[in-house]
Enzyme design. Structure first.
Site, PDB file in Angstrom:
ATOM      1  N   CYS A 129      50.078  63.199  53.887  1.00  0.00           N
ATOM      2  CA  CYS A 129      49.762  64.850  54.108  1.00  0.00           C
ATOM      3  C   CYS A 129      50.966  65.391  54.787  1.00  0.00           C
ATOM      4  O   CYS A 129      51.255  66.418  54.389  1.00  0.00           O
ATOM      5  CB  CYS A 129      48.480  64.986  54.865  1.00  0.00           C
ATOM      6  SG  CYS A 129      48.365  63.982  56.308  1.00  0.00           S
ATOM      7  N   HIS A 250      47.583  70.841  59.254  1.00  0.00           N
ATOM      8  CA  HIS A 250      48.552  70.213  60.308  1.00  0.00           C
ATOM      9  C   HIS A 250      49.719  71.069  60.279  1.00  0.00           C
ATOM     10  O   HIS A 250      50.040  72.079  59.463  1.00  0.00           O
ATOM     11  CB  HIS A 250      49.155  68.855  59.273  1.00  0.00           C
ATOM     12  CG  HIS A 250      48.293  67.857  59.353  1.00  0.00           C
ATOM     13  ND1 HIS A 250      47.224  67.582  59.985  1.00  0.00           N
ATOM     14  CD2 HIS A 250      48.413  66.526  58.429  1.00  0.00           C
ATOM     15  CE1 HIS A 250      46.870  66.299  59.710  1.00  0.00           C
ATOM     16  NE2 HIS A 250      47.559  65.773  58.673  1.00  0.00           N
TER      17      HIS A 250
END
Ligand code: A2P
Length: 350
Positions: A129, A250
């Protein structure tokens, strides 16, 4: 017209749920979607496009008559079942790290290297990710100005560690607010490791287990995967990966050194404005910069705080944020499926 039977492996998980959501709006023509998980979840109902479907137990013959299987149930499950799916003529898109660095397995971020899909032999790996969002933000710069070095520090959300970690963080936060003295930690920083620490009101400089040279596996993933996706083994990459008590989204502080001289901040901004999948949010005068709270549930990668380094003419700093469950996982894997269809790279089993 062709239409596909698609299986989600790990359909009850944090990423699996988002894959389902992405399939509700995909341009991929769907005949049916099958929801697979462990024995524990058999019979659970999943709502998809207004109808309810029962979760089925993952077994080797679950893949009979499936054309595309998207795996997100952990590396061990992928190692055990991806070959069963491929044997039955299925194309596997794997969200785990099990095969990412394997020879002959394309590691694909569609905005960067969808041409690599042509080499697939039944298996395509979805990158880590944190790597995906960084690649989307840096590829336009790589293309226009060349890229020599990346130094990244991440601020990673708990949803990347799965449903049980999300629940643990919520419980810890509640316990702290309730004034409890003993705060239980059994999962983070890494479920397979010896010690566990609370994440609530904390930051943990460990994602995955420690490996060579004092780097964690998550850090090695960012280093090795970036080189593979950008097809540049000479690219210098270093990473520090940190878990923070954010639910989803994130964030990354990225320092880069480019090849060309005399490139301005405006040149970098212009390259990003035109780039697919990138949204520029960069206006310090108005306090505009990317945040996980505003990036969540969106499929783009948000970039801001672009500055020239004060000491290096070729150095720039960027702040890169994206929803780790979407562009970092579910959306990227469904995009890969859409690309495979567009490029006529799926064999239909029905
Ligand atoms: P289940 O809910 O039945 O345990 P997360 O990463 O959010 O924790 O999700 C992990 C996903 O992987 C879940 O859908 C989980 O299903 C699935 N999973 C875990 N172990 C197995 C297994 N042995 N067989 C099939 N699916 C599994």
């Amino acid at each position: 017209m062709v239409s596909y039977n698609v299986a989600i492996v790990g359909a009850t998980g944090a990423v699996g749920e988002k894959i389902k959501e992405m399939l509700e709006t995909t341009s991929l023509p769907l005949n049916k979607v099958v929801f697979l998980a462990s024995k524990r979840s058999v019979g659970k109902k999943i709502r998809f496009k207004g109808d309810f479907f029962e979760v089925e137990e993952l077994q080797a013959d679950s893949f009979e008559a499936i054309d595309i299987a998207i795996f997100s149930a952990g590396g061990e499950i992928s190692k055990q079942y991806a070959k069963e799916a491929i044997k039955r003529g299925c194309v596997v898109i794997d969200n785990t790290s099990a095969f990412r660095m394997s020879e002959g397995v394309p590691l694909v971020v569609p905005e960067v290297n969808s041409e690599a899909l042509k080499q697939h032999q039944g298996l395509i790996a979805n990158p880590n990710c944190s790597t995906i969002q960084m690649m989307v933000a840096l590829e336009p710069i790589h293309q226009m100005f060349g890229l020599e070095r990346i130094i990244v520090s991440t601020y990673q959300a708990v949803s990347g560690a799965g449903m049980s970690a999300i629940n643990e963080l919520k419980q810890q936060a509640q316990d702290i607010l309730d004034g409890k003295e003993e705060i239980e930690a059994t999962i983070l920083p890494c479920s397979g490791d010896k010690k566990h620490y609370p994440l609530a009101f904390n930051a943990l400089a460990q994602i995955d287990v420690f490996s060579d040279e004092g780097y964690t596996n998550e850090e090695w993933k960012m280093i090795n995967e970036s080189k593979k996706i950008m097809s540049d083994q000479a690219l210098k990459v270093s990473a520090t990966c940190v878990r923070v008590p954010v639910m989803s989204g994130h964030s990354e502080s990225v320092y880069i050194e480019i090849e060309k001289d005399d490139v301005s901040v405006n040149d970098i901004k212009e390259s990003l404005e035109k780039a697919p999948g990138v949204v520029l949010e960069d206006n310090p005068a108005e306090q505009i910069y990317p945040q996980p709270l505003t990036a969540v549930d969106k499929t783009d990668v948000f970039v801001g705080r672009i500055r020239k380094d004060l000491d290096s003419n070729k150095g720039f700093h960027l702040w890169v944020v994206s929803d780790n469950l979407l562009k970092g996982a579910a959306f990227n894997s469904v995009q890969i499926a859409e690309k495979l269809h567009e490029m006529n790279l799926v064999k239909v089993n029905q």
